[in-house]
Write a protein that holds these residues in place. Sequence first.
Motif, mmCIF file in Angstrom:
data_model
loop_
_atom_site.group_PDB
_atom_site.id
_atom_site.type_symbol
_atom_site.label_atom_id
_atom_site.label_comp_id
_atom_site.label_asym_id
_atom_site.label_seq_id
_atom_site.Cartn_x
_atom_site.Cartn_y
_atom_site.Cartn_z
ATOM 1 N N LYS A 73 0.800 -1.226 0.000
ATOM 2 C CA LYS A 73 0.000 0.000 0.000
ATOM 3 C C LYS A 73 0.838 1.284 0.000
ATOM 4 O O LYS A 73 0.432 2.298 0.571
ATOM 5 N N GLU B 76 -16.611 -4.852 -1.145
ATOM 6 C CA GLU B 76 -15.955 -3.542 -1.251
ATOM 7 C C GLU B 76 -16.551 -2.518 -0.297
ATOM 8 O O GLU B 76 -15.999 -1.452 -0.116
ATOM 9 N N HIS B 78 -17.140 -3.157 2.906
ATOM 10 C CA HIS B 78 -16.822 -3.445 4.299
ATOM 11 C C HIS B 78 -15.777 -2.468 4.824
ATOM 12 O O HIS B 78 -14.760 -2.250 4.194
ATOM 13 N N ARG B 79 -16.061 -1.909 5.948
ATOM 14 C CA ARG B 79 -15.209 -0.876 6.504
ATOM 15 C C ARG B 79 -13.746 -1.291 6.582
ATOM 16 O O ARG B 79 -12.848 -0.544 6.251
ATOM 17 N N ALA B 80 -13.541 -2.505 7.034
ATOM 18 C CA ALA B 80 -12.170 -2.914 7.313
ATOM 19 C C ALA B 80 -11.411 -3.256 6.054
ATOM 20 O O ALA B 80 -10.233 -3.524 6.090
ATOM 21 N N PHE B 81 -12.120 -3.237 4.927
ATOM 22 C CA PHE B 81 -11.513 -3.797 3.739
ATOM 23 C C PHE B 81 -10.350 -2.964 3.251
ATOM 24 O O PHE B 81 -10.518 -1.915 2.666
ATOM 25 N N SER B 82 -9.181 -3.466 3.497
ATOM 26 C CA SER B 82 -7.973 -2.892 2.907
ATOM 27 C C SER B 82 -7.854 -1.386 3.089
ATOM 28 O O SER B 82 -7.363 -0.686 2.226
ATOM 29 N N SER B 83 -8.318 -0.894 4.200
ATOM 30 C CA SER B 83 -8.153 0.516 4.557
ATOM 31 C C SER B 83 -8.349 1.449 3.383
ATOM 32 O O SER B 83 -7.533 2.307 3.120
ATOM 33 N N ARG B 84 -9.415 1.250 2.644
ATOM 34 C CA ARG B 84 -9.543 2.107 1.471
ATOM 35 C C ARG B 84 -9.908 3.528 1.890
ATOM 36 O O ARG B 84 -10.610 3.750 2.862
ATOM 37 N N PRO B 85 -9.366 4.477 1.161
ATOM 38 C CA PRO B 85 -9.659 5.852 1.526
ATOM 39 C C PRO B 85 -11.137 6.143 1.275
ATOM 40 O O PRO B 85 -11.697 5.676 0.298
ATOM 41 N N ASP C 278 -9.822 -8.366 8.084
ATOM 42 C CA ASP C 278 -9.296 -7.855 6.822
ATOM 43 C C ASP C 278 -9.260 -9.045 5.866
ATOM 44 O O ASP C 278 -9.091 -10.175 6.303
#
Lengths: 269, 545, 393
Positions: A73, B76, B78-85, C278
């Motif tokens: 990332k 896509e 889900h809040r926790a999903f890969s810390s997406r902005p 996650d």
Amino acid sequence: MTGLVFRLKGEPEERLDLSPLIPERLDGLTSSEIQKLGIGTTKRDLKLGDVFDVSGADVSDIRFEGGSARLDKIGLGLSKGSIRVEGDVGFRCGRAMRGGAITVTGSAGDLAGSAMEGGELVIQGSAGARLGGPEAGETKGMSGGAIRVQGSAGERAADRMRRGTIVIDGDCGLDAASRMIAGTLIVGGKAKGTPGRLMKRGTLILAGGAERLAPTFLDCGPQDLIILRLMARAIGEELGAVPFDGSPMRRYGGDTAVLGMGEVFLPLR
Amino acid sequence: MLTRLKGGHVVDPANGVNGVTDLYMKDGQLVSAPTEPLSADEAIDLSGHVVMAGAIDIHSHIAGGHVNTARLLLPEWHRAFSSRPGETALSRVGWTTEETGLRYAEMGFTTVVEPAMGPQAALHAHLELADIPIIDKATLVVLGNDDLLMSMIRDGESEAAIADYVAWTVASSRALGVKCINAGGSAAFKDNVRAFSLDDQVPDYGVSSRQIVKTLQKAVHDLKIPHPLHVHCNNLGVPGASSDAAEATIAASEGLPLHLAHIQFYGYGTEGKRGFSSEGRRLAALINANPDVTVDIGQVMFGQTVTISSDELRQFAGRAQASPKKSIIFDHEANGGGVVPMDYKATSFFNALQWAIGLELFLLIEDPSRVFFTTDHPNGAPFTTYPDIFALLMDREVRARWIEALPKGVAKWTSLPEITREYTLEEIAVMTRASPARLLGTSDRGHLGAGATADISVYRPSDDKAEMFGKAAYVFKDGRLVVKNGSVVARPYGRALTLKTEADKGMEARLDRYFDEAYGLSAQWFKVRGEALGRETPFREVSCL
Amino acid sequence: MTFRPASVICRLGTESDDDLSTQWIDGRPVSTAEAVRAAAEHLAASRLPVLTGDFNDISAIRAGLRVAALAGGVVDHEGLEAIRPAIEAIRDAGIVMGAPAEIRRRADRVLVIGPDPFEGQDALFEQIFAVAPDIGARTKGKTREIVWLGASEPQRFAKASGEARSIGCPAAELTEAVGIVRAALAGRRFADGPFEPGGARALAGWLVDAGFGAVVFKADAFDAIGFEEIAGLVSDLNARTRATALPVFAGSAFGSAQAATWATGFPMRVSFGRGAPDHDMELFKADRLIGSGEAEAVLLVAAGEGRAGVSSDAATILLSTEEPPAGSSVKVAFRIGRPGVDHDQVALEPRFGSFVAHAASAPDPDAPSSAALILSMIADHLAEMAAEKGAAA
Ligand SMILES: [Zn+2]
């Protein structure tokens, strides 16, 4: 003011989430606050200072000295400034970036430039699977900006791409440009598998040819298109020399399983 | 241990209480005040707080095959999903079983009904419910598109036989009541019918939607199931046809109780250049005039969500509006369904009017005991939007601010700006406590009288009703403190409330044969056994009337 | 927020605490309590433990998810990679799908695509094909017609009610054959590919003229694009007629994936390393985590019969229905009872399209504990350790 430098102390034992290390999120943080940023992905709660030595101060000019395939990332959501990584990076480098520039001197893992909207990502080595593609479940891949991979790329490059340009100088893995919606993918080497499956629109320039095309791509014959020459010039100005020069190529239209408005250019041979 | 809840402003309309008084609880139940108040082992000072029974949500899709399919379809979000902005609205939702329990409890809800459990997915639904902490749960089992029921009606079988079949289904699936979803619509859709109304017949069976609804209504009544038939009418969301369907179904109650789900989705007319207008005022008047009918709203709130429904015909049609563009449609045996993501945009005339129509209905239906507080989670909006809806109902200034922000031209198509009504605390308690408990037949809850289950929510009064109802000051579940200052402090497991009913032996034998011969299935597979759920006390039984 | 899912209390069968013959530490027989404690401590001390195996019981995966959440670990399933394309295609593009029971009664035309979906699924085959369609105004009483594109087992439909024929297609060209049918359906151009001239249009027409068509295929026989292509065909057909897809899943992975989805939002390959779940299909693949050394402890559930031993070098906690292999990397081993045989079992039933609770077929009070029970005990111990740590801090 000198650029901010993160020097990797050694190969990390766990994967690292380096998404906090973009100008937007670092701006205004003191050096000790930066040291305390949580970047681990296990219950050890690893801090940045455990893994990197930090020097410099200019957050708009970030450099990683030393890379690793576990550095995930990097440049996620970047909108401005520049990031340079001397070495390899892990997954999701430049994912969802909107502007700015990222250069990786080594190779990148999967999902480099995933769903990116703008800016420029250059990978001097090779890239993993799903270059520019969407994250699980997302309906949009890359929608703007430019990616250049000087080595080869993995499976499904440009999946669900909507806009922008991807140039791969080497080969690309199985099934590039799957489900492409629009945009341009240029491959200098060979396109493995069956490129363009389920593509609706968009342009593939496969200068090194394709392993096969599906029967839902129709041969439109050799084309000497002025647009190819213009494209070669325009992309060349943006991303450096491209692996095609605008001379005539054979054009195919597809994928007629879906909309069928995409075009694939192959060498006349 | 005797606990004294001291000095709170108790709002308990079921018992006619609205004032400062003490409550006592012991062993998970409310008890009468002891002769010596100081004999309590523990006292909790609630002075300055509003005290109500735990809230009850009668219609929220929280568990089962379709709900889980929505989770599967939308990683896509889900809040926790890969810390997406950036976060989407739904990323704030209690999306997992775990979060469902926590988020509900934090708002002071202690009982939630999953209203659309397919008989074949009953074990699945109960497995999920068993993993939802804190709250009690219940389910309504879906009938009305099943081959057997339609065949029995066609063949003129007796009301008693049909009632036996309904009883078997309720008992096997461990449900609390029965729901009927676009009666006959899914079956007709399987025969490639794309529009279906109350007096249309299901091809092959020659049975009308009306016959199915009336038959089930009667069976539920005859079985003395407390919750009247829960009806999802035909033509949901179709301008013109939807309000006609609701009107016809209201008229079809004919002296027996009937519950109409998410009535907002039927309040659509065809006026104006966009062919979309409010029928809210007209529907409210019809409901006011028909005391047999209860409704819940299915309020729309703006933002990304997903629609989850067993109305296969409607969900298939809704595929065209899917946002993002993907959906899952099911042709189950004897049922159907679909999961279609939806983005209600504050800038859309249509979505804004939907929002207004829901509020019109809330405010124009006069009797708060016949209108229930729902968003049809997540179909109109995630249940995490409830605090904002409380504010919209209780505060006309809040409403005015929202109306002001609506797209141009919406306000003149709704009577909402002229409505001055504000729900009182007591009306809120009727709508979300006393009345739902009565509707479901769960007399142990929804009130704070002696003998009630000690499910209690305590709020800190505030002019900002969203703040007040968003984070309960205290919540007690079965007498145990589970939420303090809006945060969960303990997470025991609740139970599923199930109807105490037994299947007729003859029907049992008939269904063993039927499922084997007709579908190649074992009738035993439909039976939910508590031991499979892995909880010490998976169920609590509720008696028939 | 920290994820702390369900405590699954599964006191099925007997707890044989004093039985030293069903659990071992470093090959040494110990009591259940000792083994549970050792397993919990080992997982707690590990940087990133990974739980994987075959989880042949929904109660076991529910308990396993709780262990992973409390231990900050990853949960995977050894059968997940095979169904990964199916999961990816479904969540990327959606699908119209049907239950076998409805297809049995209604489908007048069935298109089977690719490798035999009914291999090892005799009961499912029987359920669908033993009878002719008997409901639906458009379908009732018709002779079922079956077309098998890319037939692999010529005798498969010999005993089916109806008429079967096959269209040859090399396995590598199945996806594009489906694409050709879609193009034919839409009236767009295509080359014939594996079809004879006119064959693709004829097949498309045959599908459009179905009263209720079913498209049946082996869920793990296609890559994600191939799966999406088939789902796309069914979706296209539904614009004009009714059609439904039946991807046939085998094994316990899809059921486990569903349980993981309700508990965490994701179909496994879930990490609790940072507390909240996650998900990543690639990064949280057990083999990759173990191979790369990112995970240094493994909890392996081997509930199936005749399973090979432990292959990894990572320190392993093994729950196996068989005697654990000696001299391996196994640190703690539990002998577990067989789900569905010694213990009750909850599993996805393909014929039902949902979960079914099976009572133990040969309940034996002396059988070793279920995986679900062992995992629950490990989870309870981890929870106690966390509570003690919290109290000390
Ligand atoms: Zn609903």
